[in-house]
Design a protein around this motif. Sequence first.
Motif, mmCIF file in Angstrom:
data_model
loop_
_atom_site.group_PDB
_atom_site.id
_atom_site.type_symbol
_atom_site.label_atom_id
_atom_site.label_comp_id
_atom_site.label_asym_id
_atom_site.label_seq_id
_atom_site.Cartn_x
_atom_site.Cartn_y
_atom_site.Cartn_z
ATOM 1 N N SER A 70 1.073 -80.475 73.941
ATOM 2 C CA SER A 70 1.154 -81.221 75.938
ATOM 3 C C SER A 70 2.392 -80.099 76.594
ATOM 4 C CB SER A 70 1.398 -82.315 75.881
ATOM 5 O OG SER A 70 2.899 -82.402 74.963
ATOM 6 N N TYR A 71 3.257 -79.145 75.481
ATOM 7 C CA TYR A 71 4.075 -78.412 76.541
ATOM 8 C C TYR A 71 5.401 -79.294 76.993
ATOM 9 C CZ TYR A 71 6.243 -74.699 78.798
ATOM 10 O OH TYR A 71 6.615 -73.376 79.705
ATOM 11 N N THR A 72 5.202 -79.032 78.466
ATOM 12 C CA THR A 72 5.874 -79.838 79.448
ATOM 13 C C THR A 72 5.204 -81.085 80.257
ATOM 14 O OG1 THR A 72 5.673 -78.271 81.085
ATOM 15 C CG2 THR A 72 7.532 -77.948 79.572
ATOM 16 N N GLY A 73 4.710 -81.482 79.536
ATOM 17 C CA GLY A 73 3.512 -82.384 79.771
ATOM 18 C C GLY A 73 2.989 -82.454 81.401
ATOM 19 N N ALA A 74 2.416 -81.136 81.156
ATOM 20 C CA ALA A 74 1.154 -81.320 82.998
ATOM 21 C C ALA A 74 0.836 -81.348 83.720
ATOM 22 C CB ALA A 74 1.509 -79.270 83.286
ATOM 23 N N PHE A 75 -0.508 -81.215 82.275
ATOM 24 C CA PHE A 75 -2.303 -82.543 82.287
ATOM 25 C C PHE A 75 -1.556 -83.670 82.076
ATOM 26 C CE2 PHE A 75 -3.788 -78.442 80.668
ATOM 27 C CZ PHE A 75 -4.929 -78.463 81.534
ATOM 28 N N SER A 76 -0.645 -83.768 81.582
ATOM 29 C CA SER A 76 0.304 -85.693 82.259
ATOM 30 C C SER A 76 1.032 -86.453 83.201
ATOM 31 C CB SER A 76 1.189 -86.815 80.988
ATOM 32 O OG SER A 76 0.573 -85.775 79.212
ATOM 33 N N ILE A 77 1.018 -85.590 84.038
ATOM 34 C CA ILE A 77 1.861 -85.936 85.147
ATOM 35 C C ILE A 77 0.605 -85.284 86.014
ATOM 36 C CG2 ILE A 77 3.036 -84.384 86.867
ATOM 37 C CD1 ILE A 77 4.643 -85.421 83.705
ATOM 38 N N ALA A 78 -0.389 -84.854 86.183
ATOM 39 C CA ALA A 78 -1.248 -85.144 86.934
ATOM 40 C C ALA A 78 -2.211 -85.840 86.171
ATOM 41 C CB ALA A 78 -2.368 -83.562 86.478
ATOM 42 N N ALA A 79 -2.349 -86.463 85.417
ATOM 43 C CA ALA A 79 -3.098 -88.210 85.255
ATOM 44 C C ALA A 79 -2.278 -88.756 85.848
ATOM 45 C CB ALA A 79 -3.678 -87.892 83.548
ATOM 46 N N ALA A 80 -1.714 -88.756 85.868
ATOM 47 C CA ALA A 80 0.009 -90.166 86.606
ATOM 48 C C ALA A 80 -0.583 -89.864 87.745
ATOM 49 C CB ALA A 80 0.663 -89.841 85.479
ATOM 50 N N ALA A 99 -3.742 -92.865 86.210
ATOM 51 C CA ALA A 99 -4.184 -92.853 84.563
ATOM 52 C C ALA A 99 -3.034 -94.288 84.516
ATOM 53 C CB ALA A 99 -3.527 -92.046 84.159
ATOM 54 N N SER A 100 -4.267 -95.433 83.856
ATOM 55 C CA SER A 100 -2.946 -96.544 83.289
ATOM 56 C C SER A 100 -1.640 -96.161 82.211
ATOM 57 C CB SER A 100 -4.063 -97.438 82.145
ATOM 58 O OG SER A 100 -4.615 -96.541 81.775
ATOM 59 N N LYS A 101 -1.905 -95.117 81.263
ATOM 60 C CA LYS A 101 -0.638 -94.650 80.645
ATOM 61 C C LYS A 101 -1.265 -93.370 79.623
ATOM 62 C CE LYS A 101 1.775 -95.949 76.439
ATOM 63 N NZ LYS A 101 1.749 -97.047 75.570
ATOM 64 N N THR A 102 -0.398 -92.064 79.792
ATOM 65 C CA THR A 102 -0.427 -91.326 79.707
ATOM 66 C C THR A 102 0.381 -90.791 78.086
ATOM 67 O OG1 THR A 102 1.020 -90.089 80.363
ATOM 68 C CG2 THR A 102 -1.252 -90.231 81.199
ATOM 69 N N THR A 103 0.566 -90.422 76.626
ATOM 70 C CA THR A 103 0.618 -90.044 75.398
ATOM 71 C C THR A 103 0.289 -88.274 75.569
ATOM 72 O OG1 THR A 103 -0.166 -92.709 74.352
ATOM 73 C CG2 THR A 103 0.198 -90.914 73.465
ATOM 74 N N SER A 104 1.374 -88.103 75.054
ATOM 75 C CA SER A 104 1.403 -86.210 75.539
ATOM 76 C C SER A 104 1.847 -86.104 73.828
ATOM 77 C CB SER A 104 2.361 -86.086 76.443
ATOM 78 O OG SER A 104 2.579 -86.318 77.408
ATOM 79 N N ILE A 140 10.150 -85.830 80.438
ATOM 80 C CA ILE A 140 11.052 -86.576 80.802
ATOM 81 C C ILE A 140 10.957 -85.839 82.146
ATOM 82 C CG2 ILE A 140 12.730 -87.832 80.778
ATOM 83 C CD1 ILE A 140 12.107 -88.336 77.933
ATOM 84 N N GLU A 141 11.741 -84.264 82.271
ATOM 85 C CA GLU A 141 12.133 -84.496 83.589
ATOM 86 C C GLU A 141 10.579 -83.952 84.621
ATOM 87 O OE1 GLU A 141 14.722 -80.005 84.437
ATOM 88 O OE2 GLU A 141 13.105 -80.049 83.251
ATOM 89 N N GLN A 142 9.693 -83.830 84.226
ATOM 90 C CA GLN A 142 8.460 -83.484 84.738
ATOM 91 C C GLN A 142 7.563 -84.965 85.912
ATOM 92 O OE1 GLN A 142 7.886 -80.170 85.760
ATOM 93 N NE2 GLN A 142 7.942 -79.129 84.222
ATOM 94 N N PHE A 143 8.185 -85.460 84.779
ATOM 95 C CA PHE A 143 7.816 -86.952 85.496
ATOM 96 C C PHE A 143 8.554 -87.273 86.475
ATOM 97 C CE2 PHE A 143 4.888 -88.127 81.021
ATOM 98 C CZ PHE A 143 4.304 -88.477 81.981
ATOM 99 N N TYR A 150 8.614 -92.397 83.750
ATOM 100 C CA TYR A 150 8.102 -91.802 82.201
ATOM 101 C C TYR A 150 8.757 -92.642 80.831
ATOM 102 C CZ TYR A 150 13.549 -91.293 80.586
ATOM 103 O OH TYR A 150 14.915 -91.633 79.788
ATOM 104 N N GLU A 151 9.105 -93.818 81.044
ATOM 105 C CA GLU A 151 9.177 -95.155 79.964
ATOM 106 C C GLU A 151 8.048 -95.860 79.990
ATOM 107 O OE1 GLU A 151 12.888 -96.932 80.730
ATOM 108 O OE2 GLU A 151 14.326 -95.559 79.122
ATOM 109 N N ALA A 152 7.450 -94.976 81.356
ATOM 110 C CA ALA A 152 5.891 -96.647 81.230
ATOM 111 C C ALA A 152 5.172 -95.245 80.333
ATOM 112 C CB ALA A 152 5.635 -96.544 81.858
ATOM 113 N N HIS A 153 5.289 -94.176 80.031
ATOM 114 C CA HIS A 153 4.191 -93.499 78.951
ATOM 115 C C HIS A 153 5.141 -92.805 77.453
ATOM 116 C CE1 HIS A 153 2.040 -92.808 83.070
ATOM 117 N NE2 HIS A 153 3.451 -92.909 83.502
#
Length: 398
Positions: free
Chosen positions: A230-240, A244-249, A261-264, A271-274
């Motif tokens: 996931s690196y810095t979570g860019a795909f997770s941010i897009a999904a959130a 998305a109901s929840k992301t796991t990076s 965490i910074e990108q969220f 970010y605590e919801a993910h």
Amino acid sequence: MNNAIKLKVKSAHSKGYQAGYPLVTENAIAQFPNGIKEGTLLDLFDEKNRFLAKGYYGKQNKGRGWILSRNQQEVIDQSFFEKKIKMAIDNRKTLFKDEDTTAFRIFNGEGDGVGGLTIDYFTGYYLVTWYSEGIYHFKGAIIQALINVADVKGVYEKKRFAVKGTYIDDDDFVTGERANFPLIVKENGINFAVYLNDGAMVGVFLDQRNVRKVIRDKYAEGKTVLNTFSYTGAFSIAAALGGASKTTSVDLANRSKSKTIEQFSVNGIDYEAHDIIVEDVFNYFKYAVRKQLSFDMVILDPPSFARSKKHTFSAGKDYPALLEQAIQITANNGIIVASSNCSTFDMRKFKDFIDKAFRVTGGKYKILEEYSLPEDFKVLKEFKEGDYLKVAIIKKLS
């Protein structure tokens, strides 16, 4: 800057250069002179002594340089680079006008006429990446050319030409005004915190812009999403941001957690919801299978080559096995975003990998969409290796 040495091209390779092939290779040249220096200009001739192309010598992966011009009289100087960079910027006018996107590529190596060089734009700042000592030889002319044709706040650089292609870590600032980091840039309205002065990578891979957009706009709503490597979570941010109901990076690098965490946070997401997990992806897959975890979407974007304490991964050899593991933890009718930036195979071969993985797991699938490089990552049809990105959005059929 224009004392070129004359090199003879083997007859089997002459037609390729005439047709526009841009890479100077060892096996294409009859003989390189002893002690040839990086940055030396080259005039290539065929075996009948007819001029083919002008280029420069620079070791980059398996290449030995790049073609710059097919005009024998062309002078390779600051004016030459100004013309190339200005043309490249003009080709990206639409992106410069897009207020929702302030980070993109403005010069893509051989696709824009100078192999071994890329230039990225980050909200007024420019990042120049040098892929060989040969192109770095022209640094003064290229930086001044950029300043002359673009509205430049400041320039940073990355040197990617150490032994084995590793990164040379020194002060990346070149000229102009230093940026305050993190620099917040936008991509289709998504915020990303980037650092142009902190190691080889800046915090987001610009070539996945269109894929992040479609995940956000079309596939993420209400889904549980696993983002691997996931690196810095860019795909997770897009999904959130897409609901998305929840992301796991999941990523092995320790700093991936604080960076994600910074990108969220810069997008106003809790970010605590993910879940953000620092773990070897291969170990996580085993854990997920053991715990019978299932995700509505699995994003699989591994590096071309990766090594951890227990695993070595090579995309050209190991991608099908990796995809098999992803299939096992993808829900029926779920989505797999399969991606590779490995340049040693094309989309047809990539689809063979996908087919093989589903045959082994006994599942059925449908490829819904395919993506390659976005429009700012200009490529040459004569150099298929340059079009390295392959993304398939796959539905796992029940």
